[in-house]
Design an enzyme around this catalytic site. Structure first.
Site: not given
Ligand code: TRP
Ligand code: ZN
Length: 882
Positions: A270-271, A306
């Site tokens: 997830a992001m 998240e």
């Molecule tokens: N920041 C995201 C997390 O740790 C990680 C992440 C989601 C990510 N999609 C990605 C990292 C695509 C690299 C590429 O929750």
């Molecule tokens: Zn993270």
């Protein structure tokens, strides 16, 4: 193998940005083949680097796979000589320190299979910008230390009624040609990697949360209509997370709306995009009928992860990508503590430590080994690793252990207050922890810069005359690529002592406490306990207080004693692990020397005692009764002999199954639940032990046991029980039976993407069923989609990473298969290809024959033609070990 583009970037070369972007105004006219992106940027020379009477440096904008349409400054088209398009971006000369830049570009979301930038998933538009995906949307200073206030306007045909971006919706309407138009404004300055856009025909569920200061926040979860019944658990998890972060860290949510969107095509879990988190469907959608307990718990922890990023990552972000663990290590620590508070603390710790030992230790001992804060990289996507995330979280946990909970909270308060709205470094985090408490973490900082898993050797002596017990602890960190001559680390080691009758000893120097944190700072150090009346048994590294390998020569009897009497539940489990590993190593030796394998008597005795202990938490019992995975056994050191590991593990499993069959049966029936499904810690614990019993019962091979599994499968009460029964039937039933059950399962669930992924995983990961031939058939199955990472993970990674037996087939065909898949995937999705190749990077650790076969597979990839930068970095570093 090409290397023209694979430039190494070094932390030591960091330079602050030449220009800042105060405001970013984006507009999108969505179209699958030709989306028009207009970006208006308010740009200003960075005062921190500006000199008096200077010549202005050129402005650099990152860009990839973009069609440039026009560039204007202050409303005037820029003549071509003022800018240059280069590989990777755009350089333009300016004559003023402050100006408005407008750039128009065209992109093709439909053609984007890399799943970074703007792409389509089942017809829905979505974005993934971390780490460097924003440059695939428009030309921009795509680096986290450039923070800007974003306004986003989306224009799309009426068939995309839901148009989302970060922040608050400030305007909406219809264009003259009947398209929908929405404008969003995010008041918080953020780096481009936190930008998000979603457009689709989506449904949503809505709820609300009242923050500690009394503000009401609207919560929305968007999915395709067919999944609308699978949102409740994520919504509950979100509300729990919001409350927990207020209570434990004093962090309140800051916007009036928080949105989550579920997407089927996603490279990671997830992001954390500001106010608009985007999730892999598999990490957010669940119903009892379709999701296993493991999925429920994963969803709870990822939703929390998240959400927690809103402070640890968004409000305070990273200066550069070398600092990734600043947000990821800290946030993983935060979500682990949240899960521990919501469920069983010991079980959560056991799961995290198992992941660390199985996979992070392997990474740290392999060709891609790097410190928690890497010094260099070619492709940053390759550094979203277990080291940065999980070891990074362990480093934060050690600070918590060293300072204690109150001091840690003072440190985190200072960190958030001092750096709110800024892009900072790991150093800033440690400094805040020190400054808030007058603490000294000077030596501790080495954990950020030194790679490799430290090994601790512990010896003890007891002086009866003086009543003194002492521990001598030596530490040593192995060499890793590019790092020799490691320095001693500051390692917190939580220790307790057990008296002969199993009771815990009061420790003088810990103010009468039952346990003490020893601070190992030297290469070798002595710790003495006074007032000890008889020789104690040490319980070392309680709760896994440091990410190290600890060696102490416990006898089987001592381990069984710890399994029964240690007051630290984690160490009770760990004693059982040590006992299992010892037994499995003995069996491996017997196998290698051609002897008949002997009953692992101590292990069976230990397991019997665990099963007989009615007071023990069933979750802990289930964890104790699970033999270490083949992968984890392989990590114990020495040359990996795949055949010996498989033989030893299978023999031990069957011996346990036969010897304890009656106990497993009694326990199985006692744990049957006659109540509606609920993913509470207690119920999950019961199901996990019940299904462990079922698995052993079926391993012992009786028809009665298989009938039990069949009954459980056919009742289909919840996906946890159904999938566990099916797994047992696949592993231990006849092939025809297995085929029948799998078919029935597929017939029932083929409409449900997540269940189909479970179905794929059950087959590809099966020691018996998941042969290479079957995996090849799965790849040709109509439900398999090479462009969907979840399907690739279920089938290909399921085979290469979770099916030790079949992947390491003696003819080496598993390795060649993986190489071919990686080569094909690299053309579509480099991030996924570079992750999938991992099992081949460990070639050096295997026996000569396997080693040569794995090496040949890697070679095959390297000569296959032009590789992505992602795959190039991993393959070239792996071959460099030659
Ligand atoms: N920041 C995201 C997390 O740790 C990680 C992440 C989601 C990510 N999609 C990605 C990292 C695509 C690299 C590429 O929750
Ligand atoms: Zn993270």
């Amino acid at each position: 193998m090409k290397d023209s583009q694979a430039r190494t970037i070094y932390l030591k070369d960091y330079q602050a940005p030449d220009y800042l972007v105060d405001h970013t105004d984006l507009s999108f006219e969505l179209d699958p083949h030709a989306t028009l992106v207009k970006s208006k940027l308010k740009i200003r020379r960075n005062p921190a680097v500006a000199q008096a009477n200077e010549t202005l440096p050129p402005l650099w904008l990152d860009g990839a796979d973009l069609e440039l349409l026009s560039v204007s400054i202050n409303g005037e088209l820029l003549p071509a000589h003022r800018y240059q398009q280069r590989a990777g971006g755009l350089s333009l000369s300016t004559d003023a320190p402050e100006f408005e830049l407008e750039v128009h570009t065209r992109i093709a979301p439909e053609a984007n299979t890399s799943l970074e930038g703007l792409y389509l998933s089942n017809g829905m538009y979505c974005t993934q910008c971390e780490a460097e995906g924003f440059r695939k949307i428009t030309f921009y200073p795509d680096r986290p230390d450039v923070m800007s206030v974003f306004t986003t306007t989306i224009v799309a045909p009426a068939s995309y009624p839901v148009l989302l971006s970060n922040g608050n919706k400030v305007d909406s309407g219809t264009t003259e040609d009947g398209r929908l138009r929405v404008t969003w404004e995010d008041p918080f300055a953020k780096p481009s990697y936190l930008f998000a856009l979603v457009a689709g025909d989506l449904q949503h569920v809505e709820d609300s949360f009242t923050t500690c200061s009394g503000r009401e926040v609207k919560l929305q979860l968007f999915t395709e209509a067919r999944n609308i019944g699978k949102c409740a658990h994520a919504m509950t998890s979100l509300k729990h997370s919001m409350r927990w972060d207020e209570e434990v860290y004093g962090r309140e949510y800051d916007l009036d709306i928080f949105m989550i969107v579920a997407v089927d095509h996603f490279n990671m879990g997830a992001m954390e995009n500001k106010g608009l988190n985007i999730f892999n469907s598999a990490c957010v959608l669940a119903s009892p009928e379709t999701a296993t307990d493991a999925a429920f718990q994963r969803i709870e922890s990822i939703v929390a992860h998240e959400y927690f990023h809103n402070w640890s990552g968004n409000r305070v972000t990273c200066r550069d990508w070398f600092q990734l663990s600043l947000k990821e290590g800290f946030t993983v620590f935060r979500d682990a503590e949240f899960s521990a508070d919501m469920n069983s603390r010991a079980v959560k710790r056991i799961e995290d430590v198992t992941l660390l030992r199985t996979s992070q230790f392997a990474e740290d001992a392999g060709p891609m080994s790097h410190p928690v804060r890497p010094d260099s990289y070619m492709e940053i996507s390759n550094f979203y690793t277990l080291t940065v995330y999980e070891k990074g979280a362990e480093v934060v946990r050690m600070i918590h252990t060293i300072l204690g909970p109150e001091a840690f909270r003072r440190g985190s308060d200072l960190y958030f207050e001092r750096h709110d709205g800024c892009a900072v470094t790991c150093e800033d985090f440690v400094a805040a922890m020190e400054d808030a408490n007058g603490a000294d973490l000077k030596q501790f900082r080495r954990w950020y810069s030194q790679a490799g898993t430290p090994v601790l050797d512990v010896e003890d002596t007891y002086n009866e005359a003086l009543g003194e017990y002492s521990l001598t602890i030596r530490q040593q960190t192995p060499e890793t690529p590019g790092q020799k001559g490691k320095l001693p680390l500051h390692i917190p080691i939580t220790v307790g002592l057990l008296a002969e009758d199993g009771s815990p000893l009061r420790l003088d120097d810990a103010a009468g406490q039952m346990e003490v944190v020893l601070h190992l700072t030297e290469a070798s150090q002595n710790f003495t306990f006074a007032g000890i009346a008889s020789r104690p048994l040490p319980s070392l590294l309680r709760g896994f207080s440091a990410p190290v390998k600890l060696r102490y020569d416990y006898s089987s009897a001592q381990l069984q004693f710890l399994m029964q009497h240690d007051t630290d539940p984690f160490n009770r489990w760990d004693a059982c692990q040590r006992l299992s590993i010892n037994s499995l190593q003995t069996l491996q030796q017997q196998y290698r020397s051609g002897e008949a394998l002997q009953q692992p008597a101590a292990l069976i005795e230990g397991y019997a005692a665990v099963l007989d202990d009615a007071a023990l938490d069933p979750a802990l019992v289930a964890k104790m009764l699970a033999l270490p995975s083949a992968q984890e056994i392989a990590e114990q050191g020495g040359e990996i002999d795949a055949a010996a590991i498989i033989a030893a593990r299978t023999f031990a499993r069957d011996a346990i199954a036969t010897a304890l069959a009656e106990r497993f049966l009694t326990r199985y029936h006692a744990l049957e639940q006659h109540k509606p499904y609920s993913p509470t810690a207690e119920d999950i614990a019961e199901r996990s032990l019940k299904n462990t019993c079922l698995f052993y019962l079926c391993a012992a091979g009786s028809a009665d046991a298989l009938a039990l599994a069949k009954g459980q499968f056919e009742r289909g009460e919840n996906m946890t029980d159904t999938a566990a029964a099916l797994a047992a039937l696949v592993e231990f039933g006849t092939e025809t039976q297995a085929e029948g059950f799998l078919q029935a399962f597929y017939q029932q669930w083929q409409q449900d993407t997540q269940v189909v992924e479970t179905w794929f995983g059950l087959q590809s990961g099966s020691a018996k069923f998941g042969t290479l031939e079957r995996v090849q058939k799965l790849i040709a199955h109509p439900a398999f989609e090479v462009k969907n990472p979840n399907k690739v993970r279920a089938v290909i990674a399921g085979f290469a990473m979770r099916n030790f037996t079949q992947f390491h087939r003696a003819d080496g065909s598993g390795y060649t298969f993986l190489a071919d898949q990686v080569i094909a995937l690299d053309k579509l999705n480099p991030q996924i290809a570079a992750r999938l190749v991992t099992p081949l990077t460990r070639w050096k650790k295997y026996r000569a024959q396997e080693s040569a076969q794995i090496h040949a597979a890697l070679q095959k990839i390297s000569v296959s033609g032009e590789l992505s930068r992602d795959l190039y970095e991993v393959v070239s570093k792996s071959l460099e070990q030659d």
